[in-house]
Design an enzyme around this catalytic site. Structure first.
Site, PDB file in Angstrom:
ATOM      1  N   THR A 106       0.814  -1.218   0.000  1.00 44.94           N
ATOM      2  CA  THR A 106       0.000   0.000   0.000  1.00 44.94           C
ATOM      3  C   THR A 106       0.848   1.269   0.000  1.00 44.94           C
ATOM      4  O   THR A 106       1.874   1.352   0.691  1.00 44.94           O
ATOM      5  CB  THR A 106      -0.930   0.005   1.227  1.00 44.94           C
ATOM      6  OG1 THR A 106      -1.721  -1.182   1.213  1.00 44.94           O
ATOM      7  CG2 THR A 106      -1.837   1.221   1.212  1.00 44.94           C
ATOM      8  N   GLU A 107       0.397   2.251  -0.773  1.00 45.21           N
ATOM      9  CA  GLU A 107       1.083   3.539  -0.866  1.00 45.21           C
ATOM     10  C   GLU A 107       0.082   4.677  -0.665  1.00 45.21           C
ATOM     11  O   GLU A 107      -1.130   4.453  -0.724  1.00 45.21           O
ATOM     12  CB  GLU A 107       1.767   3.673  -2.231  1.00 45.21           C
ATOM     13  CG  GLU A 107       2.838   2.625  -2.483  1.00 45.21           C
ATOM     14  CD  GLU A 107       3.575   2.856  -3.795  1.00 45.21           C
ATOM     15  OE1 GLU A 107       3.264   3.847  -4.485  1.00 45.21           O
ATOM     16  OE2 GLU A 107       4.443   2.027  -4.128  1.00 45.21           O
ATOM     17  N   GLU A 150      -6.261  -5.947   3.757  1.00 46.76           N
ATOM     18  CA  GLU A 150      -6.133  -7.134   2.899  1.00 46.76           C
ATOM     19  C   GLU A 150      -7.305  -7.241   1.926  1.00 46.76           C
ATOM     20  O   GLU A 150      -7.820  -8.320   1.654  1.00 46.76           O
ATOM     21  CB  GLU A 150      -6.001  -8.403   3.749  1.00 46.76           C
ATOM     22  CG  GLU A 150      -4.682  -8.461   4.514  1.00 46.76           C
ATOM     23  CD  GLU A 150      -4.419  -9.811   5.125  1.00 46.76           C
ATOM     24  OE1 GLU A 150      -4.829 -10.813   4.517  1.00 46.76           O
ATOM     25  OE2 GLU A 150      -3.799  -9.863   6.192  1.00 46.76           O
ATOM     26  N   GLN A 206     -22.452  -1.242 -10.238  1.00 53.98           N
ATOM     27  CA  GLN A 206     -22.058  -1.710  -8.920  1.00 53.98           C
ATOM     28  C   GLN A 206     -23.246  -1.992  -7.997  1.00 53.98           C
ATOM     29  O   GLN A 206     -23.152  -2.850  -7.111  1.00 53.98           O
ATOM     30  CB  GLN A 206     -21.093  -0.723  -8.269  1.00 53.98           C
ATOM     31  CG  GLN A 206     -19.739  -0.696  -8.965  1.00 53.98           C
ATOM     32  CD  GLN A 206     -18.672  -0.001  -8.145  1.00 53.98           C
ATOM     33  OE1 GLN A 206     -18.897   0.446  -7.021  1.00 53.98           O
ATOM     34  NE2 GLN A 206     -17.480   0.080  -8.711  1.00 53.98           N
TER      35      GLN A 206
END
Length: 620
Positions: free
Chosen positions: A183-184, A426, A526
């Site tokens: 992750t960034e 996660e 969605q």
């Protein structure tokens, strides 16, 4: 009716054109036939009931593995009862050195590493059982352990070559912490958008790594890290960036970290930002091949998700124990709380959720141990379900305890804070729901396209046409019967099994209708995708508990009567939810479609305004 399927089902999801490959000659393109799968959830999207990985309930432990668990579980439980202090860990925002030292001595940091490389060599099912114990006592410690082995060095286990495994696995079982660094600041769920880069050095023997990662569990203490970075590669005569995984040691130099983050929960686990400045990473530390980093990352995450369900099954079991003991002894209005219907319903629903969560943990780990390859959707389902069920169970436990539950002394407020992260990390539950729905739709779509092509040359494809099209045609005019599941379950659950089979057929019809209606644009629907994912989660969880409870009945286990009731309770309400979700999908542009349009417009407006859309009713 089948000829109109055509390109409506040829939607493209994130550049994945399923089955396409370049022709070996002539410069044309051919399409590989869609693959078959024994995944219950994948086949569900085709309206097919595939029992292979669910029935019978997995029983994968041999006698030696059972003996090993029998020896391991008691000392681990004793350690968490007598040595570890979760309240102190939370208050100090740190795990004491004595506790960490004891965990290393227990072998808790190398549960699945082969014994010849310093670990305990446990199977996934054995690992799940020990993780369940940890989850029942201290989720903060659980994250420290999980970040180390479930994802931190898992890539070395899965993708490491012989030299990498021999070099690093003894170290991560011998006292050196590991971390998973993906992750960034600008890339969370969109892992492909990372900015950290690794360029090949002039000597051709190293990569020069630069960038940063945020919210890294064990980031401040890890010596060995699995780091993902963009690397330039040659493709079709052009230079393009693709993600590559690297094994990075802090001792390489240029690796540093920020202070521990101040978090809502799991306070004792170390979470920090990690920086890489001109880090020289040896060529031999590429993990899984240059440009294969996304595959490595996804496989690591998919491989470890069952552990989350196992841990949270333990958490729920602990919460239920507190609530049940309080309800049985606390008296109000001349009765114990357990005598009131409202409390009975709460305890029953908590027990059902824990039973489903635990069932998922061991059916997925059992499938993995049995060598099944298609378990990724089921693992995602287990993570989504477990994280939401655990939150509900803990929240209801607090409610049963009333004011006492709100006090720090009971420990439930700490558990609730710890639990909140599990729906985020996660893979957020929202992303995983889309992953389940889109992967399932893609699989179903590839088979529908094969059927459409078969009709172009019916003489050569009679088998396919009559097996697939015949089944669908018969069902569409009311002549077909849903697949039979009742022979696989206990007599007491045959009604629930029959209804599940009907739900599976209805799910397939809803998917086909969605592909016809939206075609490629289904990827953007969605509201619909979330309902299909919800239906899939309910269907798979129902199949899993039907299998587990039936095993209990067949073997005459002491818990059989209770398991049959727990399974029936879940399946009945899950089937109702499936009916509701699929009805919403079928309505399309009708009432439900209008509601989705309304909600979309409201959500966009709230974001544009940056606030609630109305003022105080008093106008002051």
């Amino acid at each position: 009716m089948f000829l109109v399927i055509s390109t409506l089902v040829a939607y493209n999801y994130k550049n994945k054109r399923a089955g396409w490959r370049a022709a070996s000659s002539g410069g044309g393109r051919t399409r590989e036939p869609p693959r078959e799968s024994e995944s219950f959830t994948l086949q569900l999207f085709r309206g097919r009931l595939e029992p292979a990985q669910v029935f019978p309930y997995p029983d994968v432990l041999n006698e030696e593995q059972r003996d090993t668990l029998t020896q391991l579980v008691p000392p681990v439980e004793r350690f968490f009862r007598e040595v570890n202090d979760p309240a102190r860990n939370d208050t100090d925002a740190n795990i004491s050195p004595e506790t960490l030292s004891a965990l290393w001595e227990l072998g808790a940091f190398g549960l699945q590493v082969p014994t010849d490389l310093g670990g305990m060599g446990l199977s996934n099912t054995q690992y799940a059982r020990l993780v369940e114990v940890v989850g029942a006592h201290d989720l903060g410690v659980g994250i420290t352990l999980g970040a180390h082995q479930s994802i931190g060095f898992k890539g070395i286990l899965l993708f490491g070559d012989e030299a990498q495994r021999a070099k690093y696995l003894p170290r991560v079982t011998g006292g050196e912490y590991a971390a998973f660094c993906l992750t960034e600041p600008s890339s969370g769920s969109d892992a492909g958008s990372i900015k950290t880069r690794a360029e090949l050095a002039p000597d051709g023997k190293h990569y020069i790594l630069n960038g940063s990662k945020i919210w890294i569990s064990n980031g401040g203490i890890a010596e060995i890290m699995t780091v993902f970075a963009q690397t330039p590669i040659q493709k079709d005569g052009k230079t393009v960036d693709k993600v590559t995984a690297f094994i990075v040691e802090r001792s390489f130099g240029g690796v540093s970290n920020g202070p521990p983050e101040n978090k809502m929960g799991i306070k004792c686990s170390n979470t920090a930002e990690v920086y890489y400045e001109d880090v020289r990473v040896p060529l031999e530390n590429v993990l899984g091949g240059v440009g294969n980093g996304f595959k490595v990352a996804m496989n690591i995450l998919n491989n470890g998700r069952f552990g989350m369900a196992a841990a949270l099954a333990g958490t729920q079991r602990s919460c239920i124990a507190q609530a049940a003991q309080h309800a049985a002894t606390r008296r109000q209005f001349g009765k114990t709380l357990a005598e009131f219907g409202t409390i009975q319903e709460k305890l029953a629903r908590m027990a059902v959720l824990q039973y489903v969560t635990e069932t998922l943990a061991y059916v997925v780990s059992g499938n993995m141990d049995a060598g099944c390859r298609d378990y990724h959707l089921e693992a995602a389902v287990s993570k989504v379900f477990a994280s939401e069920a655990a939150w509900t169970v803990c929240d209801e436990a607090i409610q049963v305890l009333g004011g006492m539950g709100f006090m720090k002394a009971t420990g439930l407020e700490r558990v609730l804070r710890d639990l909140r992260i599990f729906r985020i990390f996660e893979g957020t539950n929202e992303i995983l729901r889309l992953f389940v729905a889109l992967t399932g739709i893609q699989y179903a779509g590839s088979h529908l396209m094969e059927l459409q092509r078969a009709f172009k040359n019916p003489t050569a494809n009679l088998g396919l046409i009559f097996s697939e099209a015949g089944r669908r045609a018969a069902r569409s005019v009311g002549l077909g019967a849903p697949a039979e599941l009742r022979p696989l379950v206990a007599d007491e659950l045959r009604i629930e099994a029959q209804r599940l089979a009907q739900c599976v057929a209805a799910h397939g019809e809803a998917v086909e209708a969605a592909l016809r209606r939206y075609g490629r644009a289904v990827v953007d629907q969605q509201f619909l995708l979330n309902r299909l994912a919800s239906s899939a989660i309910c269907a798979y969880t129902s199949a899993a508990v039907l299998s587990r409870a039936s095993r209990a009945a067949t073997r005459g286990l002491p818990s059989a009567a209770q398991e049959l009731q727990l399974a029936a309770a879940w399946c009945n309400e899950a089937a109702d939810r499936i009916d509701t979700d699929l009805r919403a999908c079928r309505e399309g542009s009708g009432g439900q479609g209008a509601q989705w349009t309304r909600l979309a417009a409201l959500g966009q407006r709230v974001a544009a305004e940056g606030a609630q859309l109305t003022t105080n009713p008093l106008g002051i």
